[in-house]
Design a protein around this motif. Structure first.
Motif, mmCIF file in Angstrom:
data_model
loop_
_atom_site.group_PDB
_atom_site.id
_atom_site.type_symbol
_atom_site.label_atom_id
_atom_site.label_comp_id
_atom_site.label_asym_id
_atom_site.label_seq_id
_atom_site.Cartn_x
_atom_site.Cartn_y
_atom_site.Cartn_z
ATOM 1 N N GLY A 197 0.845 -1.191 0.000
ATOM 2 C CA GLY A 197 0.000 0.000 0.000
ATOM 3 C C GLY A 197 0.876 1.235 0.000
ATOM 4 N N ALA A 198 0.309 2.378 0.372
ATOM 5 C CA ALA A 198 1.037 3.644 0.285
ATOM 6 C C ALA A 198 2.299 3.640 1.130
ATOM 7 C CB ALA A 198 0.120 4.795 0.702
ATOM 8 N N SER A 199 2.217 3.173 2.386
ATOM 9 C CA SER A 199 3.408 3.172 3.235
ATOM 10 C C SER A 199 4.410 2.128 2.763
ATOM 11 C CB SER A 199 3.031 2.946 4.700
ATOM 12 O OG SER A 199 2.362 1.715 4.873
ATOM 13 N N GLY A 200 3.921 1.005 2.258
ATOM 14 C CA GLY A 200 4.816 -0.015 1.738
ATOM 15 C C GLY A 200 5.599 0.482 0.534
ATOM 16 N N VAL A 201 4.913 1.162 -0.378
ATOM 17 C CA VAL A 201 5.571 1.694 -1.576
ATOM 18 C C VAL A 201 6.657 2.681 -1.186
ATOM 19 C CG1 VAL A 201 5.201 3.189 -3.580
ATOM 20 C CG2 VAL A 201 3.646 1.279 -3.145
ATOM 21 N N GLN A 202 6.357 3.600 -0.277
ATOM 22 C CA GLN A 202 7.360 4.584 0.142
ATOM 23 C C GLN A 202 8.550 3.910 0.818
ATOM 24 O OE1 GLN A 202 4.999 7.368 2.512
ATOM 25 N NE2 GLN A 202 4.841 8.752 0.758
ATOM 26 N N THR A 203 8.295 2.904 1.633
ATOM 27 C CA THR A 203 9.368 2.197 2.330
ATOM 28 C C THR A 203 10.249 1.428 1.352
ATOM 29 O OG1 THR A 203 7.994 1.982 4.315
ATOM 30 C CG2 THR A 203 9.876 0.494 4.116
ATOM 31 N N ILE A 204 9.618 0.713 0.444
ATOM 32 C CA ILE A 204 10.346 -0.109 -0.524
ATOM 33 C C ILE A 204 11.327 0.737 -1.321
ATOM 34 C CG2 ILE A 204 10.054 -1.428 -2.666
ATOM 35 C CD1 ILE A 204 7.342 -2.428 -1.309
ATOM 36 N N GLN A 205 10.884 1.907 -1.753
ATOM 37 C CA GLN A 205 11.743 2.789 -2.551
ATOM 38 C C GLN A 205 13.044 3.132 -1.826
ATOM 39 O OE1 GLN A 205 7.990 5.266 -4.517
ATOM 40 N NE2 GLN A 205 9.252 6.205 -2.953
ATOM 41 N N GLU A 206 12.956 3.323 -0.500
ATOM 42 C CA GLU A 206 14.130 3.717 0.277
ATOM 43 C C GLU A 206 14.985 2.525 0.659
ATOM 44 O OE1 GLU A 206 15.185 6.875 0.915
ATOM 45 O OE2 GLU A 206 13.604 7.297 -0.552
#
Length: 546
Positions: A197-206
């Motif tokens: 989801g939104a938090s997962g996508v942001q975390t994965i990128q980093e």
């Protein structure tokens, strides 16, 4: 300031109010409501579970956490001086900057003196005899107030999956919504991220930037669109400051309070060439335009939604080199925009890296967490760190974690067992003198714009009570029923109502959240504000006042 507890009248022996109002939560809504209640001369106490202010921007400090509303549309609009003093560094500010901003607000208005930190509210009970609320903290201390205001957020109750063995994992484990203040170093580590989801996508990128190996466990792929973030140089920030009145006026006018609003055309009003060019333009622009600024029928017309879904699916195929991985990342069970759209920065390109792997948990479900990692139905993986990006029990979850008891001993959980109800998302019949700043069926979208309106609406009502020597307010059941009829009516025909998501009240990680309901207000923010203001303009006839 030492918090007061129960006081007893030496004459009657009855308990009296320690505070005029208690606010639960010191996030954006709690801070702003505190400021407005002080202007009414009210004695206020705020109970905050964290050790600092900020709410969402205190708890969610995971790597990559940031706005997906434009920064300059997100901050408070009520303080013109603060607008001129503060500079946003990016078009979509990162979490640490937003937390600093909210701490500045708390400092400027000296708000901490009325906030008790590390104070989690366990229960709140209405006393029908004294017409007061008794609020009980986890510590056991009790506090009384005339009015109770919940500022607990719409996405503030983190949910964990129920995998066997979670407690036995010997490495580090974190939920994105409960991230530690101490930095987490992923360098050279084997990392699992569960959830996209939104938090997962942001975390994965980093995490993909430094982890030796990142394995993403995906149950349901989401349609993601580019954020197109960038720095704001001083000269651009100066130009933004000069346009703040225009910016906030625009937010007041748009459907969801974003700087973007639906295009007046339907998808098939234009030629295929014009349509493709328009979608390309939206895909290249900052923010939520491709979701909330698209053709006006993409969320109601199935063929139109298939067209935008095709467009974004093609973009994913172009960006992800492995065709099999690309297909796993393209949603098949819902169309674009019918669930919350995460905004990303080179998210899809992460899957082109040799240190990133994708596991489809629909095909190979997670069976258990082992002491050394994760076991699925066909493999076992070793990890040093597991990140649970498994979201929140949205909209009503934070309410369910507090035992609210209203008139005649009725609990809010019982009241909402078949789905939450409200009057304009802020009042509930059977629960006098209680206001919900981001309750069910309030207008969401760009959240701070909703917060400011709702706080001002509650403040206007409380001022009305003061000016008329009234101490009691409750929504009439028939008014709640009329509002809920409107909520149901505006949701008709939306493709999102056919989809399981937190926006329709479905959460597989929470017991009792498997039935699809109208969990949120899906009409426009201007319509919502007109309805709420109409209640005030009619002299609050929809409310019982005494």
């Amino acid at each position: 300031m030492t918090p007061a507890t129960l006081q007893t009248s030496p004459v009657t022996g009855a308990a009296s109010a320690t505070w005029d109002a208690i606010i639960i939560g010191a996030g954006m809504s709690g801070l702003y409501q505190q400021i407005r209640l002080r202007e009414l001369g009210m004695k206020v106490r705020v109970f905050e579970a964290g050790t600092g202010v900020g709410g969402t921007w205190y708890w969610n400090r995971y790597p990559g956490c940031r706005f997906d509303s434009e920064s300059y549309s997100y901050g408070f609009s009520f303080d013109k001086e603060l607008l001129q003093e503060w500079s946003w560094s990016e078009h979509f500010a990162p979490q640490p900057e937003t937390e600093r901003y909210l701490n500045l607000v708390a400092d400027k208005y000296d708000l901490r003196r009325d906030i008790q930190f590390s104070a989690r509210v366990k229960a709140a009970r209405w006393d029908e005899v004294d017409r007061l609320w008794t609020v009980t903290l986890d510590s056991g201390s009790r506090h009384r107030s005339r009015f109770l205001i919940t500022a607990i957020g719409a996405l503030s109750a983190p949910t964990m999956p129920d995998f066997p063995g979670m407690d036995a994992f010997e490495g580090e484990a974190y939920h994105t919504g409960l991230w530690p203040k101490a930095p987490v170093d992923f360098t050279g580590k084997r990392v699992a991220v569960i959830g996209t989801g939104a938090s997962g996508v942001q975390t994965i990128q980093e995490v993909a930037k430094t982890a030796a190996q990142l394995t993403v466990f995906q149950r349901t792929p989401n349609w993601c669109a580019p954020l197109h973030n960038g720095r704001i140089p001083p000269e651009e920030m100066a130009a933004i400051r000069a346009r703040y009145d225009e910016i906030f006026r625009r937010c007041d006018e748009t459907f969801s309070c974003f700087l973007h609003t639906p295009d007046p055309r339907n998808t098939f009003d234009v030629s295929a060439e014009e349509r493709e060019a328009f979608l390309e333009k939206l895909y290249s622009e900052r923010g939520f335009g491709i979701w909330v600024g698209n053709f006006k029928d993409i969320l109601t017309n199935r063929a139109a939604n298939e067209e935008i879904s095709r467009f974004v699916a093609d973009k994913i195929r172009q960006r992800v080199k492995d065709p099999k991985v690309a297909e796993l990342l393209i949603p098949k069970n819902h169309g674009f925009g019918t669930r919350r759209v995460p905004l990303e920065t080179r998210y899809y390109e992460c899957y082109n890296q040799p240190n990133v792997a994708l596991v489809d948990t629909r095909a190979t479900p997670i069976e258990r967490i082992t002491p050394t990692g994760i076991r699925t139905s066909d493999a076992e993986y070793g990890f040093d760190i597991i990140v649970y990006a498994t979201g929140f029990d949205a909209l009503r979850g934070a309410f369910d974690r507090i035992d609210f008891t209203g008139r005649e001993g009725a609990t809010l959980k019982e009241k909402w067992q078949d789905g939450a109800t409200s009057l304009v998302g802020m009042l509930q019949d059977g629960f006098p003198n209680m206001f919900m700043l981001l309750g069910p069926h309030t207008a969401l979208g760009n959240i701070p714009r909703s917060i400011e309106f709702n706080v001002d609406w509650v403040t206007r009502l409380l001022r009305h009570l003061q000016e008329n020597s009234l101490t009691y307010v409750e929504a009439r059941p028939e008014a709640v029923a009329r509002w809920m009829d409107h909520v149901m009516e505006v949701a008709q025909g939306l493709l999102s109502m056919e989809v399981d998501s937190w926006m329709t009240g479905v959460n597989r990680n929470v017991a009792g959240r498997q039935t699809r309901v109208v969990a949120r207000y899906t009409g426009s923010a201007p319509t919502y504000r007109a309805w709420a203001n109409g209640i005030a303009d009619r002299g609050y006839a929809e409310l019982v006042l005494a």
